[in-house]
Design a protein around this motif. Structure first.
Motif, PDB file in Angstrom:
ATOM      1  N   GLU A  35       0.849  -1.075   0.093  1.00 19.24           N
ATOM      2  CA  GLU A  35      -0.272   0.098   0.020  1.00 19.24           C
ATOM      3  C   GLU A  35       0.850   1.134   0.030  1.00 19.24           C
ATOM      4  O   GLU A  35       0.387   2.266  -0.652  1.00 19.24           O
ATOM      5  N   ASP A  36       2.001   1.199   0.524  1.00 18.91           N
ATOM      6  CA  ASP A  36       3.173   2.316   0.731  1.00 18.91           C
ATOM      7  C   ASP A  36       3.930   2.463  -0.551  1.00 18.91           C
ATOM      8  O   ASP A  36       4.761   3.257  -0.523  1.00 18.91           O
ATOM      9  N   ARG A  39      11.133   1.086  -2.696  1.00 15.50           N
ATOM     10  CA  ARG A  39      10.180   1.162  -4.017  1.00 15.50           C
ATOM     11  C   ARG A  39      10.848   0.772  -5.324  1.00 15.50           C
ATOM     12  O   ARG A  39      10.132   0.590  -6.325  1.00 15.50           O
TER      13      ARG A  39
END
Length: 103
Positions: free
Chosen positions: A4-5, A26
């Motif tokens: 989700e992040d 990321r």
């Protein structure tokens, strides 16, 4: 699989195919930098003579990101917080390519 992040999980693969450590980031490079900081560091950036091969498989996929990684010791910056040690480990990586598993 993206959390989700926005972070993804990457598993460090050994030469024999075992997977032990999980690094998140990321991008694959961000995870590779975290893995490279665990390598035995050289005394300084100029003393780095060999680079380790880091193979990171993205969880939920068959993609293996391959990097050359190295680490070295360096003095902490003058404006470092109190909790930071005086000598820190820095790392760098260089992407070599992507492989797909046939498993």
């Amino acid at each position: 699989m993206v959390r989700e992040d926005g972070k993804r999980n990457f598993v460090l693969r050994e030469d024999d195919g075992t997977e032990d450590s999980v690094f998140s980031g990321r991008t694959p490079r961000q995870a590779a930098l975290k893995a490279a900081r665990r390598l035995p560091p050289a005394a300084s950036e100029g003393d780095v003579d060999d680079k380790a091969v880091l193979r990171l498989r993205e969880r939920g996929t068959d993609k293996v990101h391959i990097y050359h990684g190295w680490a070295w010791k360096e003095e902490a910056p003058d404006d470092a917080p109190d909790w930071m040690p005086e000598v820190i480990t820095k790392a760098n990586v260089s992407k070599q390519g992507i492989e797909h598993l046939d498993e």
